[in-house]
Enzyme design. Structure first.
Site, PDB file in Angstrom:
ATOM      1  N   SER A 174      29.969 -26.575  38.140  1.00 35.01           N
ATOM      2  CA  SER A 174      30.114 -27.972  37.739  1.00 35.01           C
ATOM      3  C   SER A 174      31.390 -28.147  36.937  1.00 35.01           C
ATOM      4  O   SER A 174      31.783 -27.255  36.174  1.00 35.01           O
ATOM      5  CB  SER A 174      28.910 -28.396  36.885  1.00 35.01           C
ATOM      6  OG  SER A 174      29.130 -29.659  36.288  1.00 35.01           O
ATOM      7  N   TYR A 232      23.778 -25.990  29.684  1.00 37.76           N
ATOM      8  CA  TYR A 232      24.232 -26.204  31.062  1.00 37.76           C
ATOM      9  C   TYR A 232      25.717 -25.906  31.181  1.00 37.76           C
ATOM     10  O   TYR A 232      26.162 -25.219  32.116  1.00 37.76           O
ATOM     11  CB  TYR A 232      23.948 -27.647  31.479  1.00 37.76           C
ATOM     12  CG  TYR A 232      24.329 -27.961  32.908  1.00 37.76           C
ATOM     13  CD1 TYR A 232      23.527 -27.561  33.968  1.00 37.76           C
ATOM     14  CD2 TYR A 232      25.493 -28.662  33.193  1.00 37.76           C
ATOM     15  CE1 TYR A 232      23.869 -27.854  35.280  1.00 37.76           C
ATOM     16  CE2 TYR A 232      25.849 -28.964  34.503  1.00 37.76           C
ATOM     17  CZ  TYR A 232      25.032 -28.552  35.540  1.00 37.76           C
ATOM     18  OH  TYR A 232      25.390 -28.835  36.829  1.00 37.76           O
TER      19      TYR A 232
END
Length: 308
Positions: A174, A232
């Protein structure tokens, strides 16, 4: 016959983690539509088998299911044994499975759709963030699945990818895990030093992150400081660094990581501006690119970009 050598598949063989829904399902569909044999994996056997049935209903018969819990080395080893006995090699591995590791209190689907009217992606992201929380157990699970799970599967299947004449590994990461989000220069430099960075050190850093998360020392160490998304971000940065190490250690393979864009998924309550099919095209394009090409790279959608 026991001990018999499997007959090599004439078609290229791909394996996708987290393939039962969303972008993972679309990756499987697009790979199968491109002529590859696909091993769809999922933790839940019922959902995985149902996903294969849906693909076969789309006239894509060369898809098989195998159960996989990416956090369990024994599960990854059983998967490797299955691929070895059935195909003898693996041409493409796409590590797609991952989680945000948070709780979002956003109301029902209708409320979300109403909220999105007239808002841009930044406004939507801020709305979600204000309704998102994370505790230490969720942070631990996020790192365990996103980083350690990706690494566990890759290491278990690596010998099979090495058996391919043109092996590919694609790790879904990401843009949220880019090093620009790290607050400390020393940590950014260490994660950038791919010539000297090791897998053991990445494991140590993953443990150090969780220690600092628990003790409230994210900023002094130089981690991402947004506590809601820090796990994350750190986990995806570790995946990117692991990708580069794997590429360095296996120059005959093509090992890359991709940011598919802000895709409609359950992780973001389907607020993304790209469909699952659009997001899947990135991983598939890198996986089926012409022989040779780049390795150890980060793709932001279709463009090679900086890890920083």
């Amino acid at each position: 016959m026991e001990g018999a050598v499997p007959k090599p598949s004439e078609k290229r063989v791909a394996l996708v983690t987290g393939g039962n829904r969303g972008m993972g399902f679309e990756i499987c569909r697009q790979l199968a539509s491109s002529g590859l044999t696909v091993v769809l994996t999922a933790r839940n056997e019922t959902r995985g088998a149902e996903a294969v049935d849906r693909l076969r209903g789309l006239c894509l018969p060369d898809v098989v299911f195998h159960q996989l819990d990416i956090t369990e080395p024994a599960s990854a080893a059983r998967l490797a044994d299955f691929v070895r006995s059935k195909f003898g090699r693996l041409d493409v591995l796409i590590n797609n499975a991952g989680i945000m590791g948070v709780t979002m209190e956003v109301g029902d689907e209708a409320a979300i759709k109403e909220m999105m009217v007239g808002k841009d992606q930044n406004e939507i992201a801020e709305w979600l963030k204000q309704r998102t929380t994370q505790n230490i157990e969720q942070a631990e699970e996020c790192v365990r699945i996103n980083y350690h799970g990706t690494k566990t599967v890759a290491e278990a299947l690596l010998p099979l990818v090495q058996s391919s004449s043109d092996g590919r590994i694609v790790n879904v990461t990401s843009a949220f895990g880019l090093l620009r989000f790290f607050s400390g220069e020393e940590l950014r430099q260490e994660l950038s030093s791919i010539c000297t960075l090791t897998k053991q050190r990445l494991d140590e850093l993953s443990a150090l992150f969780l220690e600092d998360y628990k003790s409230g020392k994210l900023e002094p160490r130089g981690w991402p400081t947004d506590r809601v998304y820090a796990a994350y971000q750190a986990s995806k940065a570790l995946v990117a660094a692991y990708t580069r190490i794997l590429a360095r250690e296996n120059p005959a393979l093509r090992v890359n990581c991709v940011h598919p864009g802000y895709v409609e998924t359950e992780m973001n309550c389907n607020t993304g501006d790209l469909t699952a099919a659009e997001g899947a095209r990135v991983s598939v394009a890198v996986a089926v690119a012409d022989h040779g090409g780049v390795t150890g790279a980060y793709f932001d959608r279709t463009e090679i970009a900086s890890f920083v």
